[in-house]
Write a protein that holds these residues in place. Structure first.
Motif, PDB file in Angstrom:
ATOM      1  N   UNK A 111      30.860  46.271  38.102  1.00  0.00           N
ATOM      2  CA  UNK A 111      30.333  46.496  36.755  1.00  0.00           C
ATOM      3  C   UNK A 111      31.266  45.980  35.658  1.00  0.00           C
ATOM      4  N   UNK A 112      32.575  46.064  35.872  1.00  0.00           N
ATOM      5  CA  UNK A 112      33.522  45.787  34.788  1.00  0.00           C
ATOM      6  C   UNK A 112      34.341  44.515  34.984  1.00  0.00           C
ATOM      7  N   UNK A 113      34.337  43.946  36.200  1.00  0.00           N
ATOM      8  CA  UNK A 113      35.047  42.683  36.481  1.00  0.00           C
ATOM      9  C   UNK A 113      36.525  42.737  36.065  1.00  0.00           C
ATOM     10  N   UNK A 114      37.132  43.898  36.237  1.00  0.00           N
ATOM     11  CA  UNK A 114      38.552  44.081  35.928  1.00  0.00           C
ATOM     12  C   UNK A 114      39.313  44.252  37.242  1.00  0.00           C
ATOM     13  N   UNK A 115      40.277  43.353  37.500  1.00  0.00           N
ATOM     14  CA  UNK A 115      40.985  43.367  38.774  1.00  0.00           C
ATOM     15  C   UNK A 115      41.992  44.508  38.911  1.00  0.00           C
ATOM     16  N   UNK A 116      42.433  45.082  37.813  1.00  0.00           N
ATOM     17  CA  UNK A 116      43.568  46.010  37.844  1.00  0.00           C
ATOM     18  C   UNK A 116      43.340  47.183  38.798  1.00  0.00           C
ATOM     19  N   UNK A 117      42.153  47.800  38.714  1.00  0.00           N
ATOM     20  CA  UNK A 117      41.858  48.944  39.569  1.00  0.00           C
ATOM     21  C   UNK A 117      41.845  48.528  41.042  1.00  0.00           C
ATOM     22  N   UNK A 118      41.231  47.389  41.332  1.00  0.00           N
ATOM     23  CA  UNK A 118      41.157  46.922  42.716  1.00  0.00           C
ATOM     24  C   UNK A 118      42.548  46.631  43.277  1.00  0.00           C
ATOM     25  N   UNK A 119      43.420  46.034  42.462  1.00  0.00           N
ATOM     26  CA  UNK A 119      44.768  45.717  42.932  1.00  0.00           C
ATOM     27  C   UNK A 119      45.575  46.996  43.162  1.00  0.00           C
ATOM     28  N   UNK A 120      45.469  47.965  42.223  1.00  0.00           N
ATOM     29  CA  UNK A 120      46.174  49.240  42.394  1.00  0.00           C
ATOM     30  C   UNK A 120      45.659  49.989  43.622  1.00  0.00           C
ATOM     31  N   UNK A 121      44.330  49.996  43.804  1.00  0.00           N
ATOM     32  CA  UNK A 121      43.750  50.651  44.982  1.00  0.00           C
ATOM     33  C   UNK A 121      44.183  49.956  46.258  1.00  0.00           C
TER      34      UNK A 121
END
Length: 472
Positions: A111-121
């Protein structure tokens, strides 16, 4: 009834053997850890196998996987020590929770196309994966009887990879009518999260090694506890252990090829729904491969060392043939000359060759890793030592994977990626042969060692020949 304190030995063996499916048996516990891995890393494998985490642009998934395998490399090595301190339940529950978060991060990215959460996860998942696979390695290699480790490894691998099969069906079914879509839908990620949550709860059913009783009445380990200082010392020694050094090339190679196979074979050659279908067969092939190599490593020859050498030779020959087929396929396309997306319904005979190749890659992966686990399991028999060995294996493996995902992000030529993968696996075979010849005991010698160490108990876990005691 107490075992080991006298009485009729034949009736004692009968009591234990009739209870093979009891909760504290190695068979049940290996099946349970298989189901935990079915739900968590099995579903993660299905998600990764989509290519780019199910996204049209693999950059976010590649960066998340780099973070994942970087922390995995550290906690894979430390995981064995942490497992020895915390035990299986706390280790596995905390580990499985990170898989749920990772799948959720891609739902957010949809939905948001923001990598930060995916990288932290991804970084947190690396911590969890290091703990999970150290625990899994200790359970899978130390709980079974010494002469049946190949069989139990193949049983675990089959249950675990059924997760990849079911996980492949989820995106295939939910995206069947979206063949030209850019990324998978929300329901795909939610389905993965439900399975991963179930795996976290199921991990609470795993017993510690001191409570697991084999069919002959012996416990899986005689060591009752560990300490931080002990684990730091023993883990440090692994980096100077010649056995572990011989395992390094095989460990590095064993996940290095995933980025190439998932992103550049399945991801580049097939459309969205076909990638899901391909994964069903990729992980299904792993079940076939693990059963075949497990039978060979346990039943093919009387000599344990001979079985190991023949197993390595079979994997080496089959692997060379499969990578040669991959080389021929890779000559047909590159980053500069992308192939037309294949569909299982519409592409006709053009679909068959790449599909069989991808299936064969799954077959080889299971045979290669099952073979390495068998060798590790043959180096010791207690869970403390094997948890450290397994953690070292997963740590080095993850360091290789972290490098591999960045190699793909930087668009290294596809043919070069294939040649490096082929070379890494080929280098590992002669070193594994040396390790088997020098370190694997034959069955006669093994029986002498285990007969001295065995601590007979009844099927319900009551000792008949003294307490567990301290390590000697």
């Amino acid at each position: 009834m107490l075992v080991g304190g006298g009485g009729d030995e034949e009736s004692t063996a009968q009591v234990v053997s009739n209870s093979r499916f009891r909760y504290n048996s190695p068979l049940v516990q290996v099946c349970l850890i298989g189901l935990v891995c079915f739900c968590c890393p099995g579903m993660f494998n299905a998600l990764s196998g989509m290519g780019g985490g199910g996204q049209v642009d693999p950059t976010a998934a590649n960066n998340a996987n780099t973070a994942l395998y970087t922390t995995f490399a550290v906690f894979g090595i430390l995981g064995g020590g942490i497992y020895n301190l915390l035990g299986p339940k706390a280790t596995l529950l905390s580990a499985c929770s990170t898989y749920v978060l990772y799948a959720g991060s891609f739902l957010y990215y949809n939905h948001h196309k923001n990598q930060s959460f995916a990288i932290a996860a991804g970084a947190l998942l690396g911590v969890g994966a290091g703990l999970l696979w150290a625990a899994e390695g200790a359970i899978m290699t130390s709980y079974p009887p010494p002469n049946r480790k190949g069989t139990y490894i193949s049983l675990f691998w089959s249950i675990f990879n059924m997760g990849g099969v079911i996980g492949g069906l989820i995106p295939f079914i939910l995206n069947y009518h979206r063949g030209e879509a850019a990324s998978v839908n929300d329901g795909t990620y939610i389905g993965f999260m439900c399975f991963m949550s179930a795996g976290a709860l199921l991990s609470l059913a795993i017993l510690p090694p001191s409570k697991v009783v084999r069919d002959d009445g012996s416990r899986c380990t005689n060591i009752k506890y560990s300490s931080v200082s002990t684990e730091v010392c023993e883990i440090s020694k692994l980096f100077l252990n010649w056995k572990m050094l011989l395992l390094v090339p095989a460990s590095w190679a064993s996940n290095f090829f995933y980025s190439y196979q998932f992103n550049n074979v399945n991801g580049l050659q097939f459309n969205l729904r076909t990638r899901g279908l391909n994964n069903v067969f990729y992980w299904g092939a792993q079940m076939v491969g693990s059963i075949g190599i497990g039978y060979l490593l346990d039943f093919s020859f009387k000599s344990r060392r001979t079985r190991g050498l023949v197993g390595i030779a079979v994997v080496a020959l089959l692997g060379s043939a499969i990578w040669a087929g991959g080389f021929a396929n890779q000559l047909n396309y590159s980053h500069d000359k992308l192939p037309e997306k294949l569909d299982f319904k519409d592409s006709g005979s053009n679909f068959a060759g790449p599909f069989v190749l991808y299936f064969s890659y799954g077959l080889l992966d299971a045979m290669f890793q099952s073979m390495v686990y068998w060798v590790i399991g043959a180096l010791a028999d207690d869970s403390e030592t094997l948890s450290r060995y397994s953690g070292f294996y997963k740590g080095v493996q993850s360091a290789g994977a972290a490098v591999a995902w960045q190699v793909d992000t930087r668009k290294v030529p596809l043919l070069s990626q294939l040649i490096v993968n082929w070379s890494l696996t080929t280098i590992s075979y002669p070193l594994l042969i040396v390790l088997v010849v020098m370190a694997v005991k034959d069955d006669k010698n093994l029986e002498e060692v285990t007969s001295k160490d065995a601590n007979p108990v009844s099927a319900d876990g009551v000792t008949g020949g003294g307490g567990l005691g301290k390590p000697t």
